[in-house]
Design a protein around this motif. Sequence first.
Motif, PDB file in Angstrom:
ATOM      1  N   HIS A  66       0.893  -1.161   0.000  1.00 51.65           N
ATOM      2  CA  HIS A  66       0.000   0.000   0.000  1.00 51.65           C
ATOM      3  C   HIS A  66       0.931   1.212   0.000  1.00 51.65           C
ATOM      4  CE1 HIS A  66      -3.412  -2.581   1.843  1.00 51.65           C
ATOM      5  NE2 HIS A  66      -3.579  -2.454   0.538  1.00 51.65           N
ATOM      6  N   GLU A 107       1.565   3.873   2.757  1.00 52.32           N
ATOM      7  CA  GLU A 107       1.868   3.434   4.122  1.00 52.32           C
ATOM      8  C   GLU A 107       3.389   3.469   4.282  1.00 52.32           C
ATOM      9  OE1 GLU A 107      -0.175  -0.298   4.653  1.00 52.32           O
ATOM     10  OE2 GLU A 107      -2.118   0.613   4.241  1.00 52.32           O
ATOM     11  N   ARG A 121      -3.510   2.865  -1.790  1.00 52.98           N
ATOM     12  CA  ARG A 121      -4.137   1.602  -1.370  1.00 52.98           C
ATOM     13  C   ARG A 121      -4.786   0.865  -2.546  1.00 52.98           C
ATOM     14  NH1 ARG A 121      -5.498  -0.670   3.420  1.00 52.98           N
ATOM     15  NH2 ARG A 121      -7.278  -2.058   3.453  1.00 52.98           N
ATOM     16  N   HIS A 142       3.070  -3.119   6.646  1.00 57.00           N
ATOM     17  CA  HIS A 142       2.006  -2.140   6.392  1.00 57.00           C
ATOM     18  C   HIS A 142       1.894  -1.218   7.591  1.00 57.00           C
ATOM     19  CE1 HIS A 142      -0.190  -4.132   2.909  1.00 57.00           C
ATOM     20  NE2 HIS A 142       0.734  -5.018   3.215  1.00 57.00           N
ATOM     21  N   CYS A 143       0.867  -0.347   7.579  1.00 52.16           N
ATOM     22  CA  CYS A 143       0.458   0.363   8.788  1.00 52.16           C
ATOM     23  C   CYS A 143      -1.037   0.597   8.680  1.00 52.16           C
ATOM     24  CB  CYS A 143       1.210   1.682   8.956  1.00 52.16           C
ATOM     25  SG  CYS A 143       0.747   2.936   7.753  1.00 52.16           S
TER      26      CYS A 143
HETATM   27 ZN   LIG Z   1      -1.739  -1.746   4.135  1.00 53.93          ZN
END
Ligand SMILES: [Zn+2]
Length: 371
Positions: free
Chosen positions: A43, A46, A91, A168-169
């Motif tokens: 993503h 992120e 995303r 990710h975050c």
């Molecule tokens: Zn993510």
Amino acid sequence: MPRPVIETVALPADGLGQTVTWTAWRFGEAGRGPKAYLQAGLHADEIPGMLVLHHLIEKLTAADVTGEIIVVPATNPLGLKQWIGGNLLGRFELGGLGNFNRNYPWLGAKLAERVGKQLGKDAKANIALIRAEMLAILKESKPVAAIDHMRLAIMERSVDADIALDLHCDSEAQMHLYLGPALWPSASDLAAELDSAAVMLAEDSGGGSLDEAWGGPWWYLAKQFPDAAIPPACLSATVELRGEQDVTDELAGKDADAIFRFLARRGLIKGDPGPAPTYQGKAEDLAACDYLKSPVAGVIVYAKKPGDYVIAGETVAEIVRPGEMRVPVVSSTNGLLLVRLRHRFARPGTNIGMVVGDAPLAHRQGYLLTE
Ligand SMILES: [Zn+2]
């Protein structure tokens, strides 16, 4: 110390006159020991994992890598081009091809068909056979769009790894991990090193996320062929490195140190990582996590923050409709508020938080992820 080999892959772009490259740092030697693959920014908006892997690359460059470690700090160059009105939107593929972390090729059924009959009691031989066949299946695939080429570049370098971590975050969050149930508690050393607040366990969350494309075939084959020795040979995880704004050298350095010690303990780096810490957080079925939805449009005013424990019926936030009313959003379960939204305006149905409950919830079935 040997320097990493930097590999640059040209991804055929979707447009004319465009060049997109994808870059991996490779430490150690293939086949000499265990293999790990780590990536960040699938993503593309992120950011915390990109800085963590920058710190990790520095540490690995000065280390004696005894296995093979591939590090991809900016996995998604396609997403990094998606600037709209000054905002990076990474995303979803904005051309309509969906979430960048969904619909990964799942190799389970094909592997069962192609090598199922050859799987026996020798786990080592089974692992070698399955990995070779995974790579053979990927080689036969014919990617069309740039996103498919990128997915293939990732899978070809990671599907045969012993450890595969996708960094990710979340929006505003505490550290948490997604893992397959077959990997718990054997992967608790990773959760403990990262001081994760929670671990969510799901075998098939429904979205074809990358961590399940890595680990899922092993869990599937073990069930399909119960008489054969098929271990969960890929420790695959999605690591949520807190919230979008948690990007500092201090946090990234700490997280890179944690991953470095984990890799050393798993036999990929020479040196003594010290005793393994004990995991202190929660570990629950993903169906125990509830997403709190705003019923109306309005300004989100939180009463709780990530890390707070809430009880069923307790107000987590109010949605303020200016000049009209305040609408409470309450938790449906007792649990840990792990995630809340950074943006403070909701529309009807917006996820404004995630609570990790203590047991699977009846209404959480089927597709368990957010979009
Ligand atoms: Zn993510």
